[in-house]
Scaffold this motif. Structure first.
Motif, short mmCIF file in Angstrom:
data_model
loop_
_atom_site.label_atom_id
_atom_site.label_comp_id
_atom_site.label_asym_id
_atom_site.label_seq_id
_atom_site.Cartn_x
_atom_site.Cartn_y
_atom_site.Cartn_z
N ALA A 123 0.83 -1.20 0.00
CA ALA A 123 0.00 0.00 0.00
C ALA A 123 0.87 1.25 0.00
O ALA A 123 0.57 2.22 -0.70
N GLY A 124 1.95 1.24 0.77
CA GLY A 124 2.85 2.39 0.81
C GLY A 124 3.50 2.65 -0.53
O GLY A 124 3.62 3.81 -0.97
N LEU A 125 3.93 1.59 -1.20
CA LEU A 125 4.54 1.76 -2.53
C LEU A 125 3.53 2.29 -3.55
O LEU A 125 3.83 3.21 -4.31
N VAL A 126 2.33 1.72 -3.55
CA VAL A 126 1.29 2.18 -4.48
C VAL A 126 0.90 3.62 -4.15
O VAL A 126 0.77 4.46 -5.06
N ASP A 127 0.74 3.94 -2.86
CA ASP A 127 0.42 5.32 -2.48
C ASP A 127 1.52 6.28 -2.92
O ASP A 127 1.25 7.38 -3.40
N GLY A 128 2.77 5.87 -2.74
CA GLY A 128 3.90 6.72 -3.13
C GLY A 128 3.92 6.99 -4.63
O GLY A 128 4.09 8.13 -5.07
N ILE A 129 3.73 5.95 -5.42
CA ILE A 129 3.69 6.10 -6.88
C ILE A 129 2.55 7.03 -7.28
O ILE A 129 2.71 7.93 -8.10
N THR A 130 1.39 6.82 -6.65
CA THR A 130 0.21 7.63 -6.97
C THR A 130 0.40 9.07 -6.51
O THR A 130 0.07 10.01 -7.25
N LEU A 131 0.94 9.27 -5.32
CA LEU A 131 1.17 10.62 -4.80
C LEU A 131 2.11 11.40 -5.71
O LEU A 131 1.87 12.58 -6.00
N MET A 132 3.16 10.77 -6.15
CA MET A 132 4.10 11.45 -7.06
C MET A 132 3.38 11.91 -8.32
O MET A 132 3.59 13.02 -8.81
N TYR A 133 2.51 11.06 -8.84
CA TYR A 133 1.78 11.42 -10.07
C TYR A 133 0.78 12.55 -9.84
O TYR A 133 0.78 13.54 -10.56
N VAL A 134 -0.08 12.41 -8.83
CA VAL A 134 -1.16 13.40 -8.66
C VAL A 134 -0.64 14.76 -8.22
O VAL A 134 -1.34 15.76 -8.38
N THR A 135 0.57 14.81 -7.69
CA THR A 135 1.16 16.10 -7.32
C THR A 135 2.09 16.64 -8.40
O THR A 135 2.75 17.66 -8.21
N GLY A 136 2.15 15.96 -9.53
CA GLY A 136 2.97 16.42 -10.65
C GLY A 136 4.45 16.15 -10.50
O GLY A 136 5.26 16.72 -11.22
#
Length: 189
Positions: A158-171
């Motif tokens: 979950a942490g890895l998926v959240d990190g990948i997603t957070l990087m994307y949604v914040t540009g």
């Protein structure tokens, strides 16, 4: 009665949208009224205090995440039964990538409320509730693909998926890919 429920839903979705676009500081009763397309004072009528508004929005967000999880579980089970586990794993990867794109507001609102819960005692329970809701589909999926192993690192995944997603949604990073998600799952299993 239906109009009251519709107004509450509009208010809560307005809060989620504002959390995603402006953060916690952007949440005012007036801003929520505007975002929800409701007359001034509507939000105050339903939620006189900002904390009550944020707690209700967190509950609504957890419910939305739960519904997404239920839909994912049903589709995953159907695909597994019809096409096998490999197709189901690809489906989950595709859905996680789609979620990063289509549900940015939900993701950003969850992160904003989770961070706020670590700083504000009046919101302290929110972080655990939203984290549990977000991890539920990952836990479900990992349990299925790991043949029921109990040592599967759900929090790490979950942490890895959240990190990948957070990087994307914040540009700050590229759009996640199905191959990235599959690599995370493969590395953990």
């Amino acid at each position: 009665m239906a109009q009251k429920a519709e107004r509450k839903t509009a208010i809560l979705m307005g809060v989620i949208g504002l959390l995603a676009s402006r953060g916690l500081d952007g949440i005012t009763h007036r801003a929520v009224d505007e975002a929800a397309g409701l007359p001034q004072g509507s939000t105050t009528y339903y939620f006189p205090k900002k904390t009550a508004l944020l707690l209700a929005a967190a509950d609504h967000l957890a419910d939305l995440l739960g519904k997404d999880c239920d839909e994912l579980q049903v589709a995953f089970s159907d695909i597994t039964a019809q096409k096998g586990m490999t197709a189901a794993i690809a489906y989950v990867g595709d859905e996680m990538v789609r979620y990063a794109e289509d549900s940015k507001n939900l993701f950003l609102a969850r992160i904003e409320l989770t961070v706020a819960s670590s700083r504000r005692e009046d919101l302290s329970a929110v972080g655990d509730k939203l984290t549990a809701a977000a991890r539920r589909p990952i836990a479900f999926f990992l349990q299925l693909v790991s043949d029921g192993r109990t040592d599967v690192p759900v929090d790490t995944c979950a942490g890895l998926v959240d990190g990948i997603t957070l990087m994307y949604v914040t540009g700050q990073g590229p759009k996640p890919t199905t191959d990235q998600i599959k690599a995370v799952l493969k590395a953990l299993l």
